[in-house]
Motif scaffolding. Structure first.
Motif, PDB file in Angstrom:
ATOM      1  N   ASP A  54       0.848  -1.199   0.000  1.00 58.50           N
ATOM      2  CA  ASP A  54       0.000   0.000   0.000  1.00 58.50           C
ATOM      3  C   ASP A  54       0.882   1.247   0.000  1.00 58.50           C
ATOM      4  OD1 ASP A  54      -2.509  -1.423   0.145  1.00 58.50           O
ATOM      5  OD2 ASP A  54      -1.948  -1.920   2.211  1.00 58.50           O
ATOM      6  N   LEU A  55       1.371   1.601  -1.175  1.00 64.66           N
ATOM      7  CA  LEU A  55       2.405   2.630  -1.274  1.00 64.66           C
ATOM      8  C   LEU A  55       1.911   4.009  -0.852  1.00 64.66           C
ATOM      9  CD1 LEU A  55       4.188   1.540  -4.579  1.00 64.66           C
ATOM     10  CD2 LEU A  55       4.550   0.751  -2.218  1.00 64.66           C
ATOM     11  N   ASP A  56       0.664   4.341  -1.152  1.00 64.83           N
ATOM     12  CA  ASP A  56       0.151   5.645  -0.735  1.00 64.83           C
ATOM     13  C   ASP A  56       0.070   5.742   0.786  1.00 64.83           C
ATOM     14  OD1 ASP A  56      -0.066   6.568  -3.313  1.00 64.83           O
ATOM     15  OD2 ASP A  56      -2.184   6.044  -3.531  1.00 64.83           O
ATOM     16  N   VAL A  57      -0.291   4.631   1.435  1.00 65.82           N
ATOM     17  CA  VAL A  57      -0.322   4.610   2.902  1.00 65.82           C
ATOM     18  C   VAL A  57       1.079   4.838   3.454  1.00 65.82           C
ATOM     19  CG1 VAL A  57      -0.762   3.160   4.923  1.00 65.82           C
ATOM     20  CG2 VAL A  57      -2.354   3.139   3.000  1.00 65.82           C
ATOM     21  N   LEU A  58       2.055   4.170   2.869  1.00 67.45           N
ATOM     22  CA  LEU A  58       3.435   4.318   3.336  1.00 67.45           C
ATOM     23  C   LEU A  58       3.919   5.754   3.153  1.00 67.45           C
ATOM     24  CD1 LEU A  58       5.070   1.053   1.920  1.00 67.45           C
ATOM     25  CD2 LEU A  58       4.138   1.443   4.214  1.00 67.45           C
ATOM     26  N   ARG A  59       3.634   6.328   1.997  1.00 67.91           N
ATOM     27  CA  ARG A  59       4.075   7.717   1.742  1.00 67.91           C
ATOM     28  C   ARG A  59       3.456   8.672   2.760  1.00 67.91           C
ATOM     29  NH1 ARG A  59       2.650   6.191  -3.616  1.00 67.91           N
ATOM     30  NH2 ARG A  59       4.509   5.653  -4.840  1.00 67.91           N
ATOM     31  N   GLY A  60       2.159   8.528   2.989  1.00 69.18           N
ATOM     32  CA  GLY A  60       1.491   9.432   3.907  1.00 69.18           C
ATOM     33  C   GLY A  60       2.008   9.304   5.327  1.00 69.18           C
ATOM     34  N   ALA A  61       2.220   8.073   5.774  1.00 75.39           N
ATOM     35  CA  ALA A  61       2.699   7.860   7.141  1.00 75.39           C
ATOM     36  C   ALA A  61       4.121   8.367   7.309  1.00 75.39           C
ATOM     37  CB  ALA A  61       2.611   6.387   7.497  1.00 75.39           C
ATOM     38  N   ALA A  62       4.973   8.120   6.314  1.00 75.37           N
ATOM     39  CA  ALA A  62       6.357   8.588   6.405  1.00 75.37           C
ATOM     40  C   ALA A  62       6.430  10.111   6.343  1.00 75.37           C
ATOM     41  CB  ALA A  62       7.190   7.973   5.279  1.00 75.37           C
ATOM     42  N   ALA A  63       5.613  10.708   5.492  1.00 75.38           N
ATOM     43  CA  ALA A  63       5.633  12.170   5.367  1.00 75.38           C
ATOM     44  C   ALA A  63       5.244  12.849   6.668  1.00 75.38           C
ATOM     45  CB  ALA A  63       4.690  12.605   4.247  1.00 75.38           C
ATOM     46  N   GLY A  64       4.389  12.205   7.460  1.00 70.49           N
ATOM     47  CA  GLY A  64       3.957  12.788   8.721  1.00 70.49           C
ATOM     48  C   GLY A  64       4.827  12.434   9.903  1.00 70.49           C
ATOM     49  N   ALA A  65       5.954  11.752   9.664  1.00 70.43           N
ATOM     50  CA  ALA A  65       6.821  11.301  10.756  1.00 70.43           C
ATOM     51  C   ALA A  65       8.130  12.071  10.777  1.00 70.43           C
ATOM     52  CB  ALA A  65       7.103   9.809  10.609  1.00 70.43           C
ATOM     53  N   ASP A  66       8.740  12.097  11.944  1.00 70.14           N
ATOM     54  CA  ASP A  66      10.074  12.684  12.075  1.00 70.14           C
ATOM     55  C   ASP A  66      11.160  11.676  11.704  1.00 70.14           C
ATOM     56  OD1 ASP A  66       9.193  15.233  13.242  1.00 70.14           O
ATOM     57  OD2 ASP A  66       8.619  14.001  14.962  1.00 70.14           O
ATOM     58  N   ALA A  67      10.827  10.387  11.784  1.00 71.12           N
ATOM     59  CA  ALA A  67      11.783   9.327  11.468  1.00 71.12           C
ATOM     60  C   ALA A  67      11.002   8.058  11.160  1.00 71.12           C
ATOM     61  CB  ALA A  67      12.746   9.092  12.627  1.00 71.12           C
ATOM     62  N   VAL A  68      11.668   7.120  10.479  1.00 68.17           N
ATOM     63  CA  VAL A  68      11.037   5.856  10.075  1.00 68.17           C
ATOM     64  C   VAL A  68      11.941   4.694  10.462  1.00 68.17           C
ATOM     65  CG1 VAL A  68      10.336   4.435   8.097  1.00 68.17           C
ATOM     66  CG2 VAL A  68       9.729   6.869   8.170  1.00 68.17           C
ATOM     67  N   VAL A  69      11.324   3.620  10.962  1.00 62.44           N
ATOM     68  CA  VAL A  69      12.005   2.348  11.181  1.00 62.44           C
ATOM     69  C   VAL A  69      11.348   1.322  10.262  1.00 62.44           C
ATOM     70  CG1 VAL A  69      12.481   0.461  12.780  1.00 62.44           C
ATOM     71  CG2 VAL A  69      12.575   2.831  13.581  1.00 62.44           C
ATOM     72  N   HIS A  70      12.159   0.642   9.449  1.00 64.49           N
ATOM     73  CA  HIS A  70      11.620  -0.410   8.586  1.00 64.49           C
ATOM     74  C   HIS A  70      12.113  -1.750   9.111  1.00 64.49           C
ATOM     75  CE1 HIS A  70      10.096  -2.584   5.201  1.00 64.49           C
ATOM     76  NE2 HIS A  70      11.305  -2.971   4.822  1.00 64.49           N
ATOM     77  N   ALA A  71      11.207  -2.453   9.830  1.00 67.77           N
ATOM     78  CA  ALA A  71      11.553  -3.751  10.407  1.00 67.77           C
ATOM     79  C   ALA A  71      10.667  -4.868   9.877  1.00 67.77           C
ATOM     80  CB  ALA A  71      11.438  -3.687  11.932  1.00 67.77           C
ATOM     81  N   ALA A  72       9.768  -4.552   8.962  1.00 77.31           N
ATOM     82  CA  ALA A  72       8.869  -5.576   8.422  1.00 77.31           C
ATOM     83  C   ALA A  72       9.623  -6.483   7.464  1.00 77.31           C
ATOM     84  CB  ALA A  72       7.703  -4.919   7.690  1.00 77.31           C
ATOM     85  N   VAL A  73       9.396  -7.797   7.594  1.00 71.71           N
ATOM     86  CA  VAL A  73      10.063  -8.761   6.704  1.00 71.71           C
ATOM     87  C   VAL A  73       9.285 -10.057   6.724  1.00 71.71           C
ATOM     88  CG1 VAL A  73      11.568  -9.641   8.540  1.00 71.71           C
ATOM     89  CG2 VAL A  73      12.284  -9.846   6.155  1.00 71.71           C
ATOM     90  N   ASP A  74       9.299 -10.743   5.598  1.00 73.59           N
ATOM     91  CA  ASP A  74       8.714 -12.080   5.509  1.00 73.59           C
ATOM     92  C   ASP A  74       9.768 -12.977   4.872  1.00 73.59           C
ATOM     93  OD1 ASP A  74       7.339 -14.400   5.124  1.00 73.59           O
ATOM     94  OD2 ASP A  74       5.660 -13.513   4.021  1.00 73.59           O
TER      95      ASP A  74
END
Length: 293
Positions: A54-74
């Motif tokens: 869900d790329l639009d969700v990711l863009r919106g959430a990241a844009a509203g954050a001061d920092a991002v952690v990417h820990a999701a993995v399968d």
């Protein structure tokens, strides 16, 4: 600060989110299912419904954050790179102004560490079974508008979790032997999940770009760990044969014979980070894994 995190419904990401919240930060967490939303909501995080596609969700959430952690993995997803590449593009493209981005990687990007624990500038293994992590690291580090931090974790343990430790315990219970292949003299670098989470918090609060190994300085033999697991389960301390290990562990069988070690000096110096939690052998026998025996 406000931190957006992917993977907070999982093992490492959930503990990272917990430590961020305890440090007074606001955490928004991606949740692709109702169950994941319930888990991250129970931590006290703001729930952001969606998945890595869900790329639009990711863009919106990241844009509203001061920092991002990417820990999701399968790790069971054979096309993980095809899933992760556009997701990282969306997250990174929404950040600017040097905001922090922390990427969860692994010691398995290094080749077998027969010459001693590797440092961050040592050679990596382009044929790694988790090569998508190398591609992800490079994508993150190449992003020009963020302070990109890559954390290569060792054998993560603690809180009764860890896919590999749990699998070793399950095999020991099922087969009645210690889960290693002779001679078992190869070494692994463990890191307690709470120590690892503290490093994530430090990397977000005092951003330093680059690659950092995340492990304790203990170097137990795989045989030591396997025999601790045998003590936990009441199994025989004799090793598995190679064929039995291959049947029991599948693709993970090759990991049992590797030296998977890390030199954590750079992280210690950059972030003033030191491990302080219980070691993996004690954790197995007398700590968080006791109920799994």
């Amino acid at each position: 600060m406000k931190v957006f995190i992917t993977g907070a419904s999982g093992y490492i990401g959930g503990v990272v989110a917990e430590h961020l919240l305890a440090a007074g930060h606001h955490v928004a967490a991606l949740a692709r299912s109702a169950g994941a939303a319930e888990r991250v909501g129970a931590l006290g995080a703001e729930v952001v419904r969606g998945g890595l596609a869900d790329l639009d969700v990711l863009r919106g959430a990241a844009a509203g954050a001061d920092a991002v952690v990417h820990a999701a993995v399968d790790y069971a997803e054979p096309a993980m790179r095809a899933v992760e590449e556009p997701a990282l593009g969306a997250l990174l493209g929404a950040l600017d102004g040097g905001r922090g981005f922390v990427y969860a990687s692994t010691a398995l990007v290094y080749p077998d560490a027969v010459a001693g624990p590797p440092a961050e500038d040592d050679a990596v293994d382009e044929g790694s079974p988790q090569v998508f992590k190398l591609h992800g690291e490079r994508q993150v580090l190449a992003a020009g508008d963020v302070t990109a931090t890559v954390l290569r974790g060792g054998l993560v343990h603690g809180r009764g979790g860890s896919a590999l430790v749990s699998a070793m315990i399950a095999v020991s219970r099922r087969l009645g032997v210690a889960p290693y292949v002779e001679p078992g003299e190869n070494l692994w670098s463990p890191v307690h999940v709470d120590d690892l989470a503290r490093l994530y918090v430090a990397a977000l609060e005092r951003p330093v770009g680059g690659v950092f190994n995340a492990a304790s300085r203990a170097l137990p033999r795989v045989r030591d760990l396997a025999e601790a697991i045998a003590e936990l389960t009441g199994a025989d301390r004799g090793p598995l044969g190679a064929d039995a290990a291959a049947r029991a562990f599948g693709p993970l069988a090759g990991v049992l014979g590797r030296n998977i070690t890390l030199d954590p000096t750079r992280a210690e110096e950059a972030f003033g980070w030191r491990t302080r939690e219980v070691g993996v052998l004690e954790d197995v026998v007398r700590g968080s894994y006791r109920d799994l025996g």
